[in-house]
Design a protein around this motif. Sequence first.
Motif, PDB file in Angstrom:
ATOM      1  N   ALA A 188       6.286   2.898   2.126  1.00 48.45           N
ATOM      2  CA  ALA A 188       6.790   4.088   2.826  1.00 48.45           C
ATOM      3  C   ALA A 188       5.697   5.112   3.101  1.00 48.45           C
ATOM      4  O   ALA A 188       5.955   6.135   3.725  1.00 48.45           O
ATOM      5  N   PHE A 189       4.474   4.859   2.617  1.00 42.21           N
ATOM      6  CA  PHE A 189       3.458   5.908   2.661  1.00 42.21           C
ATOM      7  C   PHE A 189       2.245   5.543   3.517  1.00 42.21           C
ATOM      8  O   PHE A 189       1.161   6.063   3.320  1.00 42.21           O
ATOM      9  N   GLY A 190       2.441   4.639   4.483  1.00 43.42           N
ATOM     10  CA  GLY A 190       1.341   4.224   5.351  1.00 43.42           C
ATOM     11  C   GLY A 190       0.759   5.380   6.160  1.00 43.42           C
ATOM     12  O   GLY A 190      -0.462   5.487   6.320  1.00 43.42           O
ATOM     13  N   TYR A 191       1.618   6.268   6.671  1.00 44.89           N
ATOM     14  CA  TYR A 191       1.132   7.404   7.477  1.00 44.89           C
ATOM     15  C   TYR A 191       0.485   8.455   6.583  1.00 44.89           C
ATOM     16  O   TYR A 191      -0.498   9.089   6.973  1.00 44.89           O
ATOM     17  N   PHE A 192       1.036   8.614   5.381  1.00 48.14           N
ATOM     18  CA  PHE A 192       0.432   9.527   4.401  1.00 48.14           C
ATOM     19  C   PHE A 192      -0.966   9.010   4.045  1.00 48.14           C
ATOM     20  O   PHE A 192      -1.941   9.766   4.029  1.00 48.14           O
ATOM     21  N   ALA A 193      -1.061   7.700   3.781  1.00 50.17           N
ATOM     22  CA  ALA A 193      -2.333   7.080   3.426  1.00 50.17           C
ATOM     23  C   ALA A 193      -3.363   7.260   4.534  1.00 50.17           C
ATOM     24  O   ALA A 193      -4.508   7.630   4.282  1.00 50.17           O
ATOM     25  N   ALA A 194      -2.930   7.024   5.779  1.00 51.83           N
ATOM     26  CA  ALA A 194      -3.853   7.119   6.907  1.00 51.83           C
ATOM     27  C   ALA A 194      -4.319   8.566   7.108  1.00 51.83           C
ATOM     28  O   ALA A 194      -5.475   8.809   7.452  1.00 51.83           O
ATOM     29  N   GLU A 195      -3.445   9.518   6.870  1.00 44.64           N
ATOM     30  CA  GLU A 195      -3.761  10.924   7.122  1.00 44.64           C
ATOM     31  C   GLU A 195      -4.592  11.531   5.984  1.00 44.64           C
ATOM     32  O   GLU A 195      -5.495  12.335   6.224  1.00 44.64           O
ATOM     33  N   TYR A 196      -4.263  11.159   4.739  1.00 45.81           N
ATOM     34  CA  TYR A 196      -4.844  11.881   3.597  1.00 45.81           C
ATOM     35  C   TYR A 196      -5.735  11.045   2.684  1.00 45.81           C
ATOM     36  O   TYR A 196      -6.284  11.570   1.716  1.00 45.81           O
ATOM     37  N   GLY A 197      -5.848   9.748   2.962  1.00 44.29           N
ATOM     38  CA  GLY A 197      -6.815   8.947   2.216  1.00 44.29           C
ATOM     39  C   GLY A 197      -6.432   8.601   0.794  1.00 44.29           C
ATOM     40  O   GLY A 197      -7.272   8.672  -0.101  1.00 44.29           O
ATOM     41  N   ILE A 198      -5.159   8.273   0.572  1.00 48.53           N
ATOM     42  CA  ILE A 198      -4.778   7.665  -0.711  1.00 48.53           C
ATOM     43  C   ILE A 198      -4.269   6.272  -0.375  1.00 48.53           C
ATOM     44  O   ILE A 198      -3.520   6.108   0.582  1.00 48.53           O
ATOM     45  N   GLN A 199      -4.709   5.289  -1.159  1.00 48.21           N
ATOM     46  CA  GLN A 199      -4.280   3.917  -0.873  1.00 48.21           C
ATOM     47  C   GLN A 199      -2.960   3.635  -1.594  1.00 48.21           C
ATOM     48  O   GLN A 199      -2.827   3.910  -2.791  1.00 48.21           O
ATOM     49  N   PHE A 200      -1.993   3.111  -0.861  1.00 49.82           N
ATOM     50  CA  PHE A 200      -0.699   2.726  -1.449  1.00 49.82           C
ATOM     51  C   PHE A 200      -0.543   1.220  -1.340  1.00 49.82           C
ATOM     52  O   PHE A 200      -0.775   0.645  -0.283  1.00 49.82           O
ATOM     53  N   ILE A 201      -0.128   0.614  -2.432  1.00 53.03           N
ATOM     54  CA  ILE A 201       0.151  -0.818  -2.414  1.00 53.03           C
ATOM     55  C   ILE A 201       1.597  -0.981  -2.881  1.00 53.03           C
ATOM     56  O   ILE A 201       2.005  -0.321  -3.850  1.00 53.03           O
ATOM     57  N   ALA A 202       2.380  -1.794  -2.181  1.00 47.97           N
ATOM     58  CA  ALA A 202       3.803  -1.879  -2.518  1.00 47.97           C
ATOM     59  C   ALA A 202       4.278  -3.322  -2.545  1.00 47.97           C
ATOM     60  O   ALA A 202       3.917  -4.118  -1.677  1.00 47.97           O
ATOM     61  N   PRO A 203       5.100  -3.668  -3.546  1.00 50.01           N
ATOM     62  CA  PRO A 203       5.659  -5.029  -3.568  1.00 50.01           C
ATOM     63  C   PRO A 203       6.648  -5.289  -2.429  1.00 50.01           C
ATOM     64  O   PRO A 203       6.808  -6.425  -2.000  1.00 50.01           O
ATOM     65  N   LEU A 204       7.315  -4.241  -1.941  1.00 47.59           N
ATOM     66  CA  LEU A 204       8.227  -4.413  -0.797  1.00 47.59           C
ATOM     67  C   LEU A 204       7.507  -3.942   0.460  1.00 47.59           C
ATOM     68  O   LEU A 204       6.672  -3.059   0.416  1.00 47.59           O
ATOM     69  N   GLY A 205       7.905  -4.509   1.607  1.00 51.47           N
ATOM     70  CA  GLY A 205       7.303  -4.140   2.878  1.00 51.47           C
ATOM     71  C   GLY A 205       7.823  -2.800   3.387  1.00 51.47           C
ATOM     72  O   GLY A 205       8.292  -1.968   2.602  1.00 51.47           O
ATOM     73  N   VAL A 206       7.756  -2.598   4.702  1.00 52.86           N
ATOM     74  CA  VAL A 206       8.168  -1.317   5.276  1.00 52.86           C
ATOM     75  C   VAL A 206       9.681  -1.128   5.285  1.00 52.86           C
ATOM     76  O   VAL A 206      10.160  -0.049   5.563  1.00 52.86           O
ATOM     77  N   SER A 207      10.421  -2.166   4.988  1.00 50.26           N
ATOM     78  CA  SER A 207      11.857  -1.995   4.828  1.00 50.26           C
ATOM     79  C   SER A 207      12.235  -2.405   3.417  1.00 50.26           C
ATOM     80  O   SER A 207      11.538  -3.199   2.781  1.00 50.26           O
ATOM     81  N   THR A 208      13.343  -1.845   2.920  1.00 48.96           N
ATOM     82  CA  THR A 208      13.829  -2.232   1.586  1.00 48.96           C
ATOM     83  C   THR A 208      14.801  -3.403   1.689  1.00 48.96           C
ATOM     84  O   THR A 208      15.386  -3.811   0.691  1.00 48.96           O
ATOM     85  N   GLU A 209      14.961  -3.963   2.896  1.00 46.52           N
ATOM     86  CA  GLU A 209      15.989  -4.987   3.110  1.00 46.52           C
ATOM     87  C   GLU A 209      15.709  -6.314   2.413  1.00 46.52           C
ATOM     88  O   GLU A 209      16.631  -7.039   2.077  1.00 46.52           O
ATOM     89  N   THR A 210      14.409  -6.630   2.246  1.00 48.75           N
ATOM     90  CA  THR A 210      14.108  -7.940   1.646  1.00 48.75           C
ATOM     91  C   THR A 210      13.569  -7.787   0.230  1.00 48.75           C
ATOM     92  O   THR A 210      12.855  -6.846  -0.080  1.00 48.75           O
ATOM     93  N   GLU A 211      13.897  -8.742  -0.622  1.00 48.60           N
ATOM     94  CA  GLU A 211      13.424  -8.767  -2.003  1.00 48.60           C
ATOM     95  C   GLU A 211      12.010  -9.349  -2.030  1.00 48.60           C
ATOM     96  O   GLU A 211      11.708 -10.277  -1.280  1.00 48.60           O
ATOM     97  N   PRO A 212      11.142  -8.856  -2.921  1.00 46.73           N
ATOM     98  CA  PRO A 212       9.818  -9.486  -3.020  1.00 46.73           C
ATOM     99  C   PRO A 212       9.936 -10.828  -3.741  1.00 46.73           C
ATOM    100  O   PRO A 212      10.800 -10.999  -4.606  1.00 46.73           O
TER     101      PRO A 212
END
Length: 290
Positions: A188-212
């Motif tokens: 959920a933080f791709g735009y935050f990461a791009a704007e402010y320079g913190i790297q986010f890594i997430a087990p789920l993709g851009v939607s919560t619809e699918t299970e990892p």
Amino acid sequence: MRRLLLLQLLASLFTASPIMAAERLNVVASFSIPADFVRNVGGDRVNLTTLVGANSDVHVYTPAPSDAKRIADAKLVVVNGLGLEGWLPRLVQSSGSKAQIVTASAGIGPIKLGSEADPHAWQSIFNAKIYVTNISNALAAADPVDADLFRAQAKAYLEKLETLDREVRDAIAKIPPDRRKVISTHDAFGYFAAEYGIQFIAPLGVSTETEPSARDIAGIISQIKAQKIPAVFLENISDDRLIRRIAAETGSKVGGTLISDGLTDEKGPAPTYIDMVRHNIKALTSALDH
Ligand SMILES: [Zn+2]
């Protein structure tokens, strides 16, 4: 002659404001974040209803029958767009609504993940300002009598967002660069990461619809160990179990809860967008800056 007078009267009614002075503009917002922008711009000239409530997940929402009625009564329906509200077109169609759909993210260049656009554009304050401007223009067009008021309220709110953006940059500047990386539940933080320079890594993709998958989780666990990621974060809209399991298996600390796709209620830490950004920045800096 009488007929001409009647026509003139009708014409003058037609060119006058479509809205009586005392009547408030009916606006539906798809979820709490655009709703907060509408509230700041529209104030008490707008009668606002929000479909997806506090702490709820807009990706997987199931509309209630009462939502169709709310949409049918609306003049404007404010949505995020970028593919976030997949459930909305059918709801609008079934409601028979004539409401104008306002895409608050219009004009933002989306971050692409494969063929999919990342919908979480609001997590960059630069983008939030575009949302607010789009909403202000839509409200002003729908209710020209109050247009000056909407523009003035938008301007005041945009100034608050400017200040907020500086706060975020100052806070992140204090985090050592090699510690600017965290795990969150979904992407959920791709735009935050791009704007402010913190790297986010997430087990789920851009939607919560699918299970990892087990393989996704194993990949994250080895990444946390290899990159010495200092903290993992829970999210207010998602189940805690996955992140708690990853924390337990890697020994990394749970840095707190990030507010991602939905504001909290009044009793929670983030009933407004500005509260949300401040809450997230405080959670990130207190977990990362030492
Ligand atoms: Zn999301």
